[in-house]
Design a protein around this motif. Structure first.
Motif, PDB file in Angstrom:
ATOM      1  N   ALA A  83      40.730 -11.991  39.184  1.00  0.00           N
ATOM      2  CA  ALA A  83      40.410 -13.020  40.166  1.00  0.00           C
ATOM      3  C   ALA A  83      41.655 -13.671  40.762  1.00  0.00           C
ATOM      4  N   VAL A  84      41.477 -14.135  41.980  1.00  0.00           N
ATOM      5  CA  VAL A  84      42.486 -14.965  42.639  1.00  0.00           C
ATOM      6  C   VAL A  84      41.804 -16.209  43.169  1.00  0.00           C
ATOM      7  N   GLU A  85      42.626 -17.189  43.478  1.00  0.00           N
ATOM      8  CA  GLU A  85      42.127 -18.376  44.162  1.00  0.00           C
ATOM      9  C   GLU A  85      42.837 -18.468  45.500  1.00  0.00           C
ATOM     10  N   ILE A  86      42.056 -18.618  46.568  1.00  0.00           N
ATOM     11  CA  ILE A  86      42.632 -18.908  47.877  1.00  0.00           C
ATOM     12  C   ILE A  86      42.917 -20.404  47.905  1.00  0.00           C
ATOM     13  N   ARG A  87      44.129 -20.741  48.346  1.00  0.00           N
ATOM     14  CA  ARG A  87      44.558 -22.131  48.352  1.00  0.00           C
ATOM     15  C   ARG A  87      45.276 -22.448  49.655  1.00  0.00           C
ATOM     16  N   LYS A  88      45.364 -23.714  49.926  1.00  0.00           N
ATOM     17  CA  LYS A  88      46.212 -24.238  51.006  1.00  0.00           C
ATOM     18  C   LYS A  88      45.923 -23.620  52.369  1.00  0.00           C
ATOM     19  N   HIS A 115      45.235  -5.454  46.761  1.00  0.00           N
ATOM     20  CA  HIS A 115      45.958  -5.669  45.506  1.00  0.00           C
ATOM     21  C   HIS A 115      45.029  -5.532  44.293  1.00  0.00           C
ATOM     22  N   HIS A 116      43.852  -4.993  44.524  1.00  0.00           N
ATOM     23  CA  HIS A 116      42.897  -4.619  43.459  1.00  0.00           C
ATOM     24  C   HIS A 116      42.320  -5.797  42.682  1.00  0.00           C
ATOM     25  N   PHE A 117      42.173  -6.927  43.350  1.00  0.00           N
ATOM     26  CA  PHE A 117      41.455  -8.034  42.742  1.00  0.00           C
ATOM     27  C   PHE A 117      39.975  -7.877  43.076  1.00  0.00           C
ATOM     28  N   ASP A 118      39.108  -8.403  42.212  1.00  0.00           N
ATOM     29  CA  ASP A 118      37.663  -8.241  42.382  1.00  0.00           C
ATOM     30  C   ASP A 118      36.940  -9.535  42.772  1.00  0.00           C
ATOM     31  N   GLN A 119      37.549 -10.678  42.486  1.00  0.00           N
ATOM     32  CA  GLN A 119      36.892 -11.955  42.757  1.00  0.00           C
ATOM     33  C   GLN A 119      37.844 -12.899  43.488  1.00  0.00           C
ATOM     34  N   ILE A 120      37.260 -13.670  44.408  1.00  0.00           N
ATOM     35  CA  ILE A 120      38.019 -14.704  45.097  1.00  0.00           C
ATOM     36  C   ILE A 120      37.318 -16.037  44.847  1.00  0.00           C
ATOM     37  N   TRP A 121      38.069 -16.995  44.386  1.00  0.00           N
ATOM     38  CA  TRP A 121      37.565 -18.339  44.133  1.00  0.00           C
ATOM     39  C   TRP A 121      38.211 -19.290  45.128  1.00  0.00           C
ATOM     40  N   ARG A 150      40.491 -33.774  43.680  1.00  0.00           N
ATOM     41  CA  ARG A 150      40.027 -34.179  45.009  1.00  0.00           C
ATOM     42  C   ARG A 150      38.969 -33.224  45.575  1.00  0.00           C
ATOM     43  N   CYS A 151      38.684 -32.156  44.872  1.00  0.00           N
ATOM     44  CA  CYS A 151      37.678 -31.194  45.327  1.00  0.00           C
ATOM     45  C   CYS A 151      36.336 -31.476  44.661  1.00  0.00           C
ATOM     46  N   ASP A 152      35.260 -31.182  45.395  1.00  0.00           N
ATOM     47  CA  ASP A 152      33.926 -31.340  44.807  1.00  0.00           C
ATOM     48  C   ASP A 152      33.057 -30.108  45.040  1.00  0.00           C
ATOM     49  N   CYS A 153      33.664 -29.037  45.562  1.00  0.00           N
ATOM     50  CA  CYS A 153      32.942 -27.782  45.789  1.00  0.00           C
ATOM     51  C   CYS A 153      33.790 -26.623  45.275  1.00  0.00           C
ATOM     52  N   VAL A 154      33.118 -25.644  44.710  1.00  0.00           N
ATOM     53  CA  VAL A 154      33.800 -24.422  44.315  1.00  0.00           C
ATOM     54  C   VAL A 154      32.922 -23.250  44.730  1.00  0.00           C
ATOM     55  N   TYR A 155      33.578 -22.207  45.245  1.00  0.00           N
ATOM     56  CA  TYR A 155      32.906 -21.015  45.745  1.00  0.00           C
ATOM     57  C   TYR A 155      33.528 -19.783  45.122  1.00  0.00           C
ATOM     58  N   VAL A 156      32.722 -18.722  45.054  1.00  0.00           N
ATOM     59  CA  VAL A 156      33.227 -17.440  44.585  1.00  0.00           C
ATOM     60  C   VAL A 156      32.664 -16.334  45.469  1.00  0.00           C
ATOM     61  N   LYS A 157      33.472 -15.309  45.663  1.00  0.00           N
ATOM     62  CA  LYS A 157      33.038 -14.115  46.383  1.00  0.00           C
ATOM     63  C   LYS A 157      33.463 -12.918  45.552  1.00  0.00           C
ATOM     64  N   PHE A 158      32.517 -11.997  45.339  1.00  0.00           N
ATOM     65  CA  PHE A 158      32.786 -10.795  44.574  1.00  0.00           C
ATOM     66  C   PHE A 158      33.085  -9.662  45.540  1.00  0.00           C
ATOM     67  N   LEU A 159      34.266  -9.070  45.425  1.00  0.00           N
ATOM     68  CA  LEU A 159      34.662  -8.005  46.331  1.00  0.00           C
ATOM     69  C   LEU A 159      34.064  -6.668  45.931  1.00  0.00           C
ATOM     70  N   LYS A 160      33.804  -6.510  44.628  1.00  0.00           N
ATOM     71  CA  LYS A 160      33.195  -5.279  44.127  1.00  0.00           C
ATOM     72  C   LYS A 160      31.950  -5.645  43.347  1.00  0.00           C
ATOM     73  N   LEU A 161      30.872  -4.955  43.616  1.00  0.00           N
ATOM     74  CA  LEU A 161      29.630  -5.253  42.887  1.00  0.00           C
ATOM     75  C   LEU A 161      29.395  -4.269  41.789  1.00  0.00           C
TER      76      LEU A 161
END
Length: 161
Positions: A83-88, A115-121, A150-161
């Motif tokens: 997994a990775v986290e998209i930031r900024k 880069h072969h990551f499967d999840q984005i948070w 300061r965040c109140d929402c979190v999301y995830v996307k799966f690139l590979k099912l």
């Protein structure tokens, strides 16, 4: 890395971008009533080498006519699997409403998948309504486990099912 979108140039961060990138993020946060946290949630912007480049992530800046108008980044995280986290991901007001945010998110996703990551948070604040709408219309699913104060929402996307 250089990617063109209309008259915007998306490129890799350079040391000379540090203070301007910090100013952009601080300005956008202030526009939404959120605070700049150089010792907390925004420390990574001041330490790009350690927080992004040193751990297999990337930090990008967006230019228009030679002026920095936005930022976007990601880095690997231990939450989830591969997994990775998209930031900024922040754009100044003059860069909004032109499809740049959606294009930028798509480019981040392509790079992350390559880069072969499967999840984005993504963690965000609900007051960032445009960002929330972008994530929800781009296949990100709301989940739980916010880690940034300061965040109140979190999301995830799966690139590979």
């Amino acid at each position: 890395m250089n990617i063109q979108y209309r008259d915007f140039l998306i490129r890799s961060w350079q040391k000379g971008d540090r203070s301007t990138a910090a100013e952009i993020i601080g300005s956008v946060l202030a526009d939404y009533g959120l605070s700049w946290e150089p010792l907390g949630a925004d420390r990574d912007v001041l330490e790009v080498e350690q927080c992004y480049q040193g751990v297999g992530g990337e930090f990008w800046v967006i230019e228009q006519a030679g002026k920095l108008i936005g930022t976007a980044a990601y880095y690997p995280i231990s939450r989830g699997e591969k997994a990775v986290e998209i930031r900024k991901m922040y754009l100044l007001p003059e860069a909004r409403g032109q499809g740049l945010g959606k294009f930028l998110l798509q480019q981040l996703e392509r790079t992350i998948a390559a880069h072969h990551f499967d999840q984005i948070w993504i963690e965000t604040a609900s007051v960032l309504k445009e960002a929330v709408q972008l994530y929800e219309t781009s296949g990100y699913q709301p989940t739980t486990g916010v880690k940034t104060a300061r965040c109140d929402c979190v999301y995830v996307k799966f690139l590979k099912l």
